[in-house]
Structure formats: C-alpha cells, structure tokens
Design a protein around this motif. Sequence first.
Motif, PDB file in Angstrom:
ATOM      1  N   TYR A 232       1.025  -1.311   0.040  1.00 36.99           N
ATOM      2  CA  TYR A 232      -0.070  -0.154   0.045  1.00 36.99           C
ATOM      3  C   TYR A 232       0.810   1.200  -0.142  1.00 36.99           C
ATOM      4  N   PHE A 233       2.142   0.972   0.392  1.00 36.69           N
ATOM      5  CA  PHE A 233       2.987   2.407   0.595  1.00 36.69           C
ATOM      6  C   PHE A 233       3.278   2.780  -0.659  1.00 36.69           C
ATOM      7  N   ALA A 234       3.268   1.956  -1.929  1.00 41.28           N
ATOM      8  CA  ALA A 234       3.455   2.481  -3.363  1.00 41.28           C
ATOM      9  C   ALA A 234       2.726   3.597  -3.797  1.00 41.28           C
ATOM     10  N   LEU A 235       1.606   3.901  -2.998  1.00 34.37           N
ATOM     11  CA  LEU A 235       0.505   4.785  -3.291  1.00 34.37           C
ATOM     12  C   LEU A 235       1.002   6.246  -2.756  1.00 34.37           C
ATOM     13  N   ARG A 236       2.339   6.339  -2.133  1.00 31.16           N
ATOM     14  CA  ARG A 236       2.816   7.653  -1.714  1.00 31.16           C
ATOM     15  C   ARG A 236       2.782   8.592  -3.018  1.00 31.16           C
ATOM     16  N   GLY A 237       2.592   9.946  -2.511  1.00 30.61           N
ATOM     17  CA  GLY A 237       2.423  10.748  -3.674  1.00 30.61           C
ATOM     18  C   GLY A 237       3.933  11.171  -4.364  1.00 30.61           C
ATOM     19  N   ASP A 238       5.113  10.745  -3.785  1.00 26.66           N
ATOM     20  CA  ASP A 238       6.248  11.193  -4.422  1.00 26.66           C
ATOM     21  C   ASP A 238       6.855   9.886  -5.219  1.00 26.66           C
ATOM     22  N   LYS A 239       6.229   8.939  -5.391  1.00 28.19           N
ATOM     23  CA  LYS A 239       6.596   7.614  -6.082  1.00 28.19           C
ATOM     24  C   LYS A 239       6.069   7.694  -7.504  1.00 28.19           C
ATOM     25  N   SER A 240       6.739   7.186  -8.357  1.00 26.06           N
ATOM     26  CA  SER A 240       6.264   6.713  -9.566  1.00 26.06           C
ATOM     27  C   SER A 240       5.838   5.315  -9.764  1.00 26.06           C
ATOM     28  N   VAL A 241       5.214   4.859 -10.713  1.00 25.29           N
ATOM     29  CA  VAL A 241       4.799   3.632 -10.810  1.00 25.29           C
ATOM     30  C   VAL A 241       5.042   2.922 -12.169  1.00 25.29           C
ATOM     31  N   LEU A 366      -7.100  15.407  14.216  1.00 25.92           N
ATOM     32  CA  LEU A 366      -6.017  14.312  14.315  1.00 25.92           C
ATOM     33  C   LEU A 366      -5.016  14.787  13.592  1.00 25.92           C
ATOM     34  N   ARG A 367      -5.248  15.248  12.348  1.00 24.42           N
ATOM     35  CA  ARG A 367      -4.286  15.250  11.370  1.00 24.42           C
ATOM     36  C   ARG A 367      -3.208  16.367  12.122  1.00 24.42           C
ATOM     37  N   GLU A 368      -3.915  17.576  12.628  1.00 29.77           N
ATOM     38  CA  GLU A 368      -2.954  18.547  13.325  1.00 29.77           C
ATOM     39  C   GLU A 368      -2.407  18.113  14.386  1.00 29.77           C
ATOM     40  N   ALA A 369      -2.911  17.126  15.412  1.00 26.46           N
ATOM     41  CA  ALA A 369      -2.211  16.966  16.476  1.00 26.46           C
ATOM     42  C   ALA A 369      -0.997  15.597  16.058  1.00 26.46           C
ATOM     43  N   ALA A 370      -1.323  15.039  14.897  1.00 26.50           N
ATOM     44  CA  ALA A 370      -0.173  14.160  14.475  1.00 26.50           C
ATOM     45  C   ALA A 370       1.179  15.027  13.975  1.00 26.50           C
ATOM     46  N   ALA A 371       0.609  15.943  13.308  1.00 21.33           N
ATOM     47  CA  ALA A 371       1.878  17.065  12.767  1.00 21.33           C
ATOM     48  C   ALA A 371       2.518  17.664  13.794  1.00 21.33           C
ATOM     49  N   ALA A 377      11.367  18.526  12.309  1.00 17.15           N
ATOM     50  CA  ALA A 377      10.831  19.524  11.298  1.00 17.15           C
ATOM     51  C   ALA A 377      10.531  18.890   9.773  1.00 17.15           C
ATOM     52  N   THR A 378      11.084  17.482   9.661  1.00 15.01           N
ATOM     53  CA  THR A 378      11.192  17.020   8.127  1.00 15.01           C
ATOM     54  C   THR A 378      10.301  16.030   8.568  1.00 15.01           C
ATOM     55  N   GLU A 379       9.105  15.544   7.713  1.00 16.74           N
ATOM     56  CA  GLU A 379       8.244  14.395   7.449  1.00 16.74           C
ATOM     57  C   GLU A 379       9.266  13.111   7.134  1.00 16.74           C
ATOM     58  N   ARG A 380       9.504  12.124   7.723  1.00 12.47           N
ATOM     59  CA  ARG A 380      10.129  11.002   7.584  1.00 12.47           C
ATOM     60  C   ARG A 380       9.487   9.918   6.884  1.00 12.47           C
ATOM     61  N   GLY A 381      10.148   8.866   6.157  1.00  9.96           N
ATOM     62  CA  GLY A 381       9.743   7.883   5.895  1.00  9.96           C
ATOM     63  C   GLY A 381       9.377   7.731   4.127  1.00  9.96           C
ATOM     64  N   PHE A 382       9.610   6.609   3.708  1.00  6.37           N
ATOM     65  CA  PHE A 382       9.669   6.288   2.387  1.00  6.37           C
ATOM     66  C   PHE A 382       8.938   5.085   2.102  1.00  6.37           C
ATOM     67  N   SER A 383       9.765   3.845   2.227  1.00  4.96           N
ATOM     68  CA  SER A 383       9.446   2.480   2.054  1.00  4.96           C
ATOM     69  C   SER A 383       8.567   2.086   2.947  1.00  4.96           C
ATOM     70  N   MET A 384       8.143   2.574   4.225  1.00  4.70           N
ATOM     71  CA  MET A 384       7.281   1.958   4.914  1.00  4.70           C
ATOM     72  C   MET A 384       6.422   3.055   5.743  1.00  4.70           C
ATOM     73  N   ALA A 385       6.258   4.140   4.917  1.00  5.61           N
ATOM     74  CA  ALA A 385       5.293   5.218   5.343  1.00  5.61           C
ATOM     75  C   ALA A 385       4.585   5.815   4.184  1.00  5.61           C
ATOM     76  N   LEU A 386       3.286   6.256   4.254  1.00  7.66           N
ATOM     77  CA  LEU A 386       2.276   6.653   3.473  1.00  7.66           C
ATOM     78  C   LEU A 386       2.784   8.017   3.164  1.00  7.66           C
ATOM     79  N   GLY A 387       3.135   8.702   4.135  1.00  8.59           N
ATOM     80  CA  GLY A 387       3.262  10.412   3.675  1.00  8.59           C
ATOM     81  C   GLY A 387       2.057  11.219   3.915  1.00  8.59           C
ATOM     82  N   ARG A 388       0.899  10.884   4.492  1.00 10.25           N
ATOM     83  CA  ARG A 388      -0.390  11.510   4.519  1.00 10.25           C
ATOM     84  C   ARG A 388      -1.204  10.909   5.577  1.00 10.25           C
ATOM     85  N   ALA A 393      -9.291   9.131   0.081  1.00 10.59           N
ATOM     86  CA  ALA A 393      -9.047   8.085  -0.635  1.00 10.59           C
ATOM     87  C   ALA A 393      -8.509   6.770   0.120  1.00 10.59           C
ATOM     88  N   ASP A 394      -7.917   7.092   1.276  1.00  7.18           N
ATOM     89  CA  ASP A 394      -7.458   6.058   2.177  1.00  7.18           C
ATOM     90  C   ASP A 394      -8.431   5.756   3.184  1.00  7.18           C
TER      91      ASP A 394
END
Length: 584
Positions: A232-241, A366-371, A377-388, A393-394
């Motif tokens: 499911y993490f392939a649906l990240r916005g910064d990934k190409s498919v 919840l979105r504001e609390a999570a942020a 200061a930087t959002e981490r994650g790539f291979s095992m994070a959705l990023g949103r 849609a989720d």
Amino acid sequence: MAGHTCLFIGLLDIATAVFPHVRVTRIERIAPYVPGLADSIARAAALAAGLLLVLLARGLRRRKRRAWEAAVVLLAASAVVQGLRHHALVAAAVSALLCAGLVVFRGEFRARSDPRGRIRALSNLLVLLALSFGIGLLIVGVRAGDEEGHGISFTDRVQQVAYGLVGTGGPLTYASDRVGDAVHLSLLALGLVTGATTAYLALRPVRLPPADGSARLRALLDREGRRDSLGYFALRGDKSVLFSPTGKAAIGYRVVSGVALAGGDPIGDPEAWPGAIREFLDQCARHAWTPAVMGCSELGGQVWVREGGLRALELGDEAVVDCAAFSLAGRPLRNVRQMVHRIERAGYSCRTRHVRDLDPAERQHLREAAAAWRGSATERGFSMALGRFGDPADGDCVVVTAHQRDETGHEQVRALLHFVPWGDDGLSLDLMRRDRTAEPGLNELLIVAALRDAPALGIARVSLNFAVFRAALARGERLGAGPVLRGWRSLLVFVSRWFQIESLYRFNAKFRPAWQPRFVVYPTARDLPRISWACLQAEAFVVLPRPAERLRQWARGRRPFTRPPAAGTAHRSAALTPPTGGGR
C-alpha cells in the motif's frame, strides 16, 4: 575507460594550470603528450578543459549521452587549438584519437539526461556569469588603490575580471602580492562556481514527475495486496509507478541522487514480477539510474536476484503479529500487561476506527495533532510510510487513538496509530505518534488495543515495526556466539546510542511477533555507499538544502514553511528512531 581517461586528463590539466612553475616532475614530463598542456600560454584553457573533463568523467562512466556530446566537442576543439595554434602535434593527436574513439563507440552512450537540464543550465550560466562579472568588477574596484601604474581604464578592469574568471592573469598588477593573490583567487572561485553548477545542471540525472497510476495501482492492490505488507505504501505521492507489459504487476519507485529506489516486493501476480522487473531495469539503464530495492521479502529478493542479476543483503526483520493468537496472559507478556493496566488506571482509553468513519472535524483535529507531535521538522519515511493522514481516498486505513479523561470529564487525544490495509485481512503500521508529555507506555497500550480490536474489523494479522539487523542482535547474545558475531553485535549496540537500533528490537519483541526477514537488493558492492546515501535522503535522515525551492517560495511572496521541533514521533520506516517516540 572513457570516464577514467577523461578524469585522468582533467586532473593533469588542472594540476599543471594551478601549479605552472613546478620543477621537473612526472606531470611535467608527460604534459606535452596530454591535451591542453602544451605550454604556459594555454594555462587558462587547460584549467577550463580540465574542470570540464573532470565533471564529464562521471557522466561518461554512467553512459550519459549529453556527457558524450560535450566530451566529443571539447576534445575536437582541443585537437584543433593544439595543432594549429600551439603546434603541439602529439597532444592534438591524443585529443583526436580520444575523440574518434568516443565517436566509434557512440552507441554505448545512450542514457538520457534531464530534458529540462539544457534550459536550466543555460539560464544558470547567464545569471551566474553576469553576477560573477559584477562581483568581480566590485572586487577589482575596491582594490583600485593597490594597483601599480597610471592611466588604468575601465576596459583594463573588465579584462582583468574576464581573465580572472578563467584562472589566468590580466593586465593589472598590484603593489602587494597578498592583494594580488586575493583578487586572483576570488575571481577564480567565481569562475569555478559558475562552471561547476552549470555542468551539474546539464548532466544531472533525470527526475521524472510521479506517474498518475493510482487508479490502476489501487485495483491491483485490491486483487493482490495481501502478498506484501508494504504494497500500500506504493501509493505515496512522491513515487512513480511502472507496470509490467501485461499490467498484472507494478513497481513503485522514487529517484534520489541518481538511484532508483523501489520499496518492498513488486505488486501483483508473482508470475508477472519478472516482466515488471525487466521494465524497471530497462528504465534505469535508459536514464543511467542505479537500481536498488529497500525492504523486499525473501521471495521478492530471489526474483530480483534471478531476473536482474542483482545481489541481496539482509537488512532486518519485520514484526508480524497473529491477532487470533495474541494474548496478554502468561509470563512472557507480563511487563506489557502491567504497563497497559497501569496506563488504563491513569484514565486512558482507546478507540479503533476506519478513517472513513471519522467526521471531518475529528479527522482534521487528528491530522493537526499528528503534525504537532512529529519529532522533527522534516516528515520522515519512504518505503514503509504513506506520507499523509486522513485522505478521503484512504478510507480503508485504520486509526487507533488514545484518550485521557481529566477530572472534569473532558477527553483529550494524547496518541494515535495509523495503519494501512494489507490485503483484506491485514494491517500494516504506518506511523505511531504521541504527546511526550503523556505518561510512558502509551505505545504499548495502543498496540494492544489494535490487536484486541482487530478481529472485530476482520483483521487476522498486523505488521508492526521494522527492526534493523535484528538477527545479528538476537544471535550475538546467545550462548556460544562466535567472536565475529559478538563483535558485530557490540558495534550495533554502540551505534544504538544514537540510532536506537537495539531498543527498537526490544520494543518489538515485547509482543512476541513472528519475524519476517527483509532485504536490500543492489547491483554491486561498490554501489552500496551511493545507495545508502540515497536511502538516508529518501527516509529524510539527511535533508539537503534546496536553495532553488526556497527562492521560488520567496518569489511567490511567502516564507518557506519550517516546523519547530515538537514532542515527537516517527514513521514506521524510520527504523532507527526510538520506540518511545513512536514509529515503524
């Protein structure tokens, strides 16, 4: 061979241009046989040619077509200049021979560059050249009082700057050697910056925009998503498919510093994986990317190695818990049981819901609390994070929240877990965030609540954190472990002082999971440092400055957004983050 030859010649050009008055040395002996080194008159040309050849060497080694074009033009010009102007026939012959060799083997240089590189390189050259020239005039004008001679005109100063930008002396002389050296080095630095940045923009790797294949990918995940917890993490916005020719398999990837990073196994039917892998490797070859895979399973690693001729290295283990078999009873889970009961007595309770069941106001809260709870200061994650979080849609994602009730009966959200679907009967942990002002143990409470409520949602298995080098830590502490294994474990424990490798493994082990090995796949051992650097950037452990982006934001009239450090959390993919701050 072309890359190493250009690098060697470029270094010789630079060395003899920077140190023109050296005694008889090996470099001086072979200088007449190397393009650009005919005599001291060609010092400026040698410096420019050497710098360009050094910059072109890496592009030639990676078979970049644009680097080949530039090298051919440069060597052809060098042959003409050396042969006609300086009468250095040997050097001209070497230049012509190398140029002819590149032309003969032109078919080997087929990798594409960034299609926008020429425009950006040209604009960078014009802007920086004008800026460097203006600063150079200012430098020369400030030192006007130290000039020797009379009747010095503005044209003389313009010539001084023009010659200084390419590393040679101009018509002006200074009373003090210190002042002359300062002016010369300042102008040379301006010229080097202009040339180096222009060459980088012209030759840098392609950065394609993420492909909009989310609809096809979601359909593929609905059919085959249960095969891999990272699908499911392939649906990240910064990934190409990239899809296989049959459309039955797909690979999500992102290009970072010339490395094409794929995450997890290919999505879809394993019989179609070879087709997707070949498409991915062909794409990497066309654009001179280095292929790499982060966190694939053992089956996926076997297919990658077999079909792509790559190598695999065990990276760590994924903790997977069977919800039906999980129970807090028994001695192994006594510490978790005691901690959970203590937190519950402190007034905490948990709720488990699908994201689609949250009303818009609560979702935004919840979105504001999570942020706000994010630990950096930087959002981490790539291979095992959705990023949103909370995207409509989720809707199948699951969120587990921890609430604390005060004396007045008011409830406050103090922590949350966010899971993405793993097929139709599994969940995969995306992020774990909590307010660090709350009592310790909230992470354990949230995980236990998720495992307890999972059967009611039709969930049979839950994938938790990823433990880097878990096997080495576990085997190294066993009775009879050899000195090499114990030494490796000691090194990991030492590094855990900064990256919390051991503590994350201990945290995962509390829930008695089944460990599933995960691998990194790479072409050759010499590519590992580059792949590691790209992984650190993708996971946001290393954040490089982006002055161009900051400049665009400034031009639009708004300041770049930076978040102050807050009490923290991390993603699941931030595997080197302390479990007390959360995070798979």
